[in-house]
Design a protein around this motif. Structure first.
Motif, PDB file in Angstrom:
ATOM      1  N   LEU A 314       6.767  -5.595 -16.403  1.00 24.68           N
ATOM      2  CA  LEU A 314       5.408  -5.475 -16.943  1.00 24.68           C
ATOM      3  C   LEU A 314       4.445  -4.992 -15.844  1.00 24.68           C
ATOM      4  O   LEU A 314       3.593  -4.135 -16.075  1.00 24.68           O
ATOM      5  N   ARG A 315       4.613  -5.538 -14.649  1.00 26.64           N
ATOM      6  CA  ARG A 315       3.731  -5.158 -13.538  1.00 26.64           C
ATOM      7  C   ARG A 315       3.806  -3.649 -13.276  1.00 26.64           C
ATOM      8  O   ARG A 315       2.774  -2.989 -13.136  1.00 26.64           O
ATOM      9  N   ILE A 316       5.023  -3.126 -13.241  1.00 25.59           N
ATOM     10  CA  ILE A 316       5.204  -1.692 -12.951  1.00 25.59           C
ATOM     11  C   ILE A 316       4.567  -0.839 -14.057  1.00 25.59           C
ATOM     12  O   ILE A 316       3.872   0.143 -13.791  1.00 25.59           O
ATOM     13  N   GLN A 317       4.759  -1.284 -15.331  1.00 19.39           N
ATOM     14  CA  GLN A 317       4.170  -0.506 -16.447  1.00 19.39           C
ATOM     15  C   GLN A 317       2.642  -0.565 -16.405  1.00 19.39           C
ATOM     16  O   GLN A 317       1.960   0.412 -16.690  1.00 19.39           O
ATOM     17  N   ALA A 318       2.108  -1.734 -16.045  1.00 17.31           N
ATOM     18  CA  ALA A 318       0.646  -1.912 -16.046  1.00 17.31           C
ATOM     19  C   ALA A 318       0.001  -1.202 -14.859  1.00 17.31           C
ATOM     20  O   ALA A 318      -1.190  -0.885 -14.897  1.00 17.31           O
ATOM     21  N   LYS A 319       0.792  -0.943 -13.820  1.00 18.66           N
ATOM     22  CA  LYS A 319       0.228  -0.333 -12.601  1.00 18.66           C
ATOM     23  C   LYS A 319      -0.117   1.156 -12.803  1.00 18.66           C
ATOM     24  O   LYS A 319      -1.113   1.640 -12.268  1.00 18.66           O
ATOM     25  N   LYS A 320       0.730   1.836 -13.581  1.00 17.01           N
ATOM     26  CA  LYS A 320       0.549   3.298 -13.752  1.00 17.01           C
ATOM     27  C   LYS A 320      -0.873   3.671 -14.190  1.00 17.01           C
ATOM     28  O   LYS A 320      -1.504   4.528 -13.556  1.00 17.01           O
ATOM     29  N   PRO A 321      -1.394   3.083 -15.279  1.00 15.08           N
ATOM     30  CA  PRO A 321      -2.759   3.500 -15.701  1.00 15.08           C
ATOM     31  C   PRO A 321      -3.848   3.042 -14.728  1.00 15.08           C
ATOM     32  O   PRO A 321      -4.919   3.655 -14.682  1.00 15.08           O
ATOM     33  N   ILE A 322      -3.574   2.002 -13.931  1.00 15.47           N
ATOM     34  CA  ILE A 322      -4.587   1.582 -12.922  1.00 15.47           C
ATOM     35  C   ILE A 322      -4.587   2.605 -11.791  1.00 15.47           C
ATOM     36  O   ILE A 322      -5.640   3.020 -11.303  1.00 15.47           O
ATOM     37  N   ASP A 323      -3.396   3.022 -11.372  1.00 19.57           N
ATOM     38  CA  ASP A 323      -3.299   4.039 -10.312  1.00 19.57           C
ATOM     39  C   ASP A 323      -4.026   5.317 -10.738  1.00 19.57           C
ATOM     40  O   ASP A 323      -4.702   5.956  -9.944  1.00 19.57           O
ATOM     41  N   LYS A 324      -3.854   5.653 -12.015  1.00 21.63           N
ATOM     42  CA  LYS A 324      -4.498   6.872 -12.551  1.00 21.63           C
ATOM     43  C   LYS A 324      -6.020   6.722 -12.429  1.00 21.63           C
ATOM     44  O   LYS A 324      -6.713   7.656 -12.011  1.00 21.63           O
ATOM     45  N   MET A 325      -6.515   5.526 -12.788  1.00 22.63           N
ATOM     46  CA  MET A 325      -7.968   5.283 -12.679  1.00 22.63           C
ATOM     47  C   MET A 325      -8.430   5.426 -11.226  1.00 22.63           C
ATOM     48  O   MET A 325      -9.448   6.083 -10.949  1.00 22.63           O
ATOM     49  N   LEU A 326      -7.678   4.840 -10.302  1.00 23.66           N
ATOM     50  CA  LEU A 326      -8.090   4.872  -8.895  1.00 23.66           C
ATOM     51  C   LEU A 326      -8.075   6.306  -8.367  1.00 23.66           C
ATOM     52  O   LEU A 326      -8.943   6.715  -7.599  1.00 23.66           O
ATOM     53  N   GLU A 327      -7.072   7.052  -8.834  1.00 24.74           N
ATOM     54  CA  GLU A 327      -6.951   8.460  -8.402  1.00 24.74           C
ATOM     55  C   GLU A 327      -8.152   9.276  -8.935  1.00 24.74           C
ATOM     56  O   GLU A 327      -8.788  10.014  -8.172  1.00 24.74           O
ATOM     57  N   ILE A 328      -8.500   9.118 -10.224  1.00 23.55           N
ATOM     58  CA  ILE A 328      -9.637   9.887 -10.786  1.00 23.55           C
ATOM     59  C   ILE A 328     -10.939   9.434 -10.110  1.00 23.55           C
ATOM     60  O   ILE A 328     -11.787  10.251  -9.758  1.00 23.55           O
ATOM     61  N   SER A 329     -11.084   8.135  -9.872  1.00 28.64           N
ATOM     62  CA  SER A 329     -12.308   7.618  -9.229  1.00 28.64           C
ATOM     63  C   SER A 329     -12.464   8.216  -7.840  1.00 28.64           C
ATOM     64  O   SER A 329     -13.565   8.614  -7.444  1.00 28.64           O
ATOM     65  N   ALA A 330     -11.343   8.290  -7.081  1.00 31.80           N
ATOM     66  CA  ALA A 330     -11.397   8.846  -5.726  1.00 31.80           C
ATOM     67  C   ALA A 330     -11.797  10.317  -5.792  1.00 31.80           C
ATOM     68  O   ALA A 330     -12.586  10.807  -4.972  1.00 31.80           O
ATOM     69  N   ARG A 331     -11.273  11.020  -6.808  1.00 25.61           N
ATOM     70  CA  ARG A 331     -11.578  12.448  -6.963  1.00 25.61           C
ATOM     71  C   ARG A 331     -13.090  12.654  -7.137  1.00 25.61           C
ATOM     72  O   ARG A 331     -13.661  13.614  -6.666  1.00 25.61           O
ATOM     73  N   TYR A 332     -13.735  11.727  -7.840  1.00 25.76           N
ATOM     74  CA  TYR A 332     -15.183  11.850  -8.091  1.00 25.76           C
ATOM     75  C   TYR A 332     -16.023  11.067  -7.071  1.00 25.76           C
ATOM     76  O   TYR A 332     -17.223  10.908  -7.245  1.00 25.76           O
ATOM     77  N   GLY A 333     -15.371  10.539  -6.047  1.00 27.40           N
ATOM     78  CA  GLY A 333     -16.104   9.790  -5.017  1.00 27.40           C
ATOM     79  C   GLY A 333     -16.726   8.506  -5.549  1.00 27.40           C
ATOM     80  O   GLY A 333     -17.767   8.060  -5.049  1.00 27.40           O
ATOM     81  N   LEU A 334     -16.088   7.875  -6.541  1.00 24.59           N
ATOM     82  CA  LEU A 334     -16.636   6.636  -7.117  1.00 24.59           C
ATOM     83  C   LEU A 334     -16.080   5.417  -6.413  1.00 24.59           C
ATOM     84  O   LEU A 334     -14.995   5.430  -5.869  1.00 24.59           O
TER      85      LEU A 334
END
Ligand code: 13P
Ligand code: SF4
Length: 334
Positions: A314-334
């Motif tokens: 469950l942890r591995i499955q739940a991590k993917k969409p969080i990583d995606k959020m962190l990646e998009i946030s970093a892209r926008y300097g958030l």
């Protein structure tokens, strides 16, 4: 029976430690000592009681807390917040010990989306991408494509092609607000936060009449009728920053009362008025957030309990969409 066995036995019944503390102890000093001894960091949300905010190493909104959880070099993360926040820290840090002072510190918004029901809902919209607000369980995160917080929801939605059909869960108010801001029409899960839905439009309007110079600042988890009268809408961090920079001297704050502690600390000459709920309760205090106390925080650090334990799949499955959020946030300097 040893102390630790006693503690473990008690936890299975209560979800928190309730062990007598020597009343002469200075808990602030003891907590500082435990931080050093154990290489522990305290991450606290703005809705925590003032004492906890004052002893924390980092105070932030949900995005800031998730980013701090990724960065920390500490061995132990003590999460002064609610369960989904501590769980997110654990998802991001499987090798670290993540502690939550009271395991009962849940969230009405997270509870409004049971994963089994959400799975059926998702299956009815097979061509939709799922964006879930971070205020949800690991089970919902595992069924999502991207996680968002109130700090980055709009940017995340706008980062997708305008033609992409989207399900937004679990907060219908934040979802409706993003729909309005972006002009798109995401399918909304019907969940809400018990605290942000309790504010009284009538009482806030009367307050504004008595304080005509006050600016109304609101969290997007509030209903649209309230957001319509707000001068500024944002996450807890955004509300705090706005209150510091804006020249207004008075603010009617339409979110959980805990944020007023930092607002008052950072702008001591300004006046902050908590928005009233629609009855005579203290329902603008989150009952889940306020389950954590300085005493429970101390005991939790001393005994290293209660700890967040997760199923690894469950942890591995739940991590993917969080990583995606962190990646998009970093892209926008958030
Ligand atoms: P943020 O601090 O991310 O704005 O979230 C508010 C909230 O309700 C947290 O439970
Ligand atoms: Fe959940 Fe609302 Fe409490 Fe935040 S304030 S933890 S969304 S119930």
């Amino acid at each position: 029976m040893t102390d630790i066995n006693n503690a473990i036995q008690q936890l299975s019944k209560t979800g928190f430690l309730n062990i007598d503390i020597d009343p002469t102890l200075d808990l602030f000093e003891e907590i500082e000592k435990l931080k050093k001894e154990k290489n522990a960091i305290i991450l606290a949300h703005y809705y925590q009681e003032p004492d906890i905010q004052d002893i924390a190493d980092f105070i932030g909104d949900s995005l800031g807390l998730a980013q701090a959880a990724v960065k920390t070099q500490a061995d132990i993360i003590v999460f002064a917040g609610v369960h989904f926040m501590a769980e997110t820290a654990k998802i991001l840090n499987p090798a670290k010990k993540v502690l939550l002072p009271d395991l009962n510190a849940g969230c009405s918004l997270s509870d409004s989306a049971p994963p089994a029901l959400f799975k059926v809902f998702k299956e009815r919209h097979p061509d939709h991408l799922v964006i879930s607000y971070i205020n949800c369980s690991a089970g919902i995160k595992a069924l999502s494509d991207i996680i968002c917080t109130s700090s980055n929801a709009q940017k995340i939605v706008e980062s997708l092609p305008a033609t992409q059909p989207i399900i937004f869960a679990p907060d219908r108010n934040l979802g409706a607000y993003i729909n309005k801001q972006t002009g798109i029409n995401m399918v909304l899960w019907n969940g809400a936060c018990m605290v942000h839905e309790i504010f009284s439009l009538e009482k806030i309007t009367k307050l504004k009449i008595r304080h005509p110079q006050a600016k109304i600042i609101a969290h997007p988890e509030c209903e649209s009728s309230l957001l319509a009268i707000a001068d500024f809408i944002g996450s807890t961090t955004a509300l705090l920053k706005f209150s510091e920079k804006d020249p207004a001297q008075e603010f009617i704050v339409v979110t959980e009362t805990g944020i007023l502690h930092q607002m008052q600390k950072n702008s001591p000459t300004k006046t902050f008025i908590p928005a009233p709920p629609d009855n005579n309760c203290a329902c603008n205090d989150c009952p889940h957030m306020k389950l954590n106390t300085l005493e429970k925080l101390y005991l939790c650090m001393k005994y290293e309990l209660p700890e967040i334990i997760m199923d690894e799949t469950l942890r591995i499955q739940a991590k993917k969409p969080i990583d995606k959020m962190l990646e998009i946030s970093a892209r926008y300097g958030l």
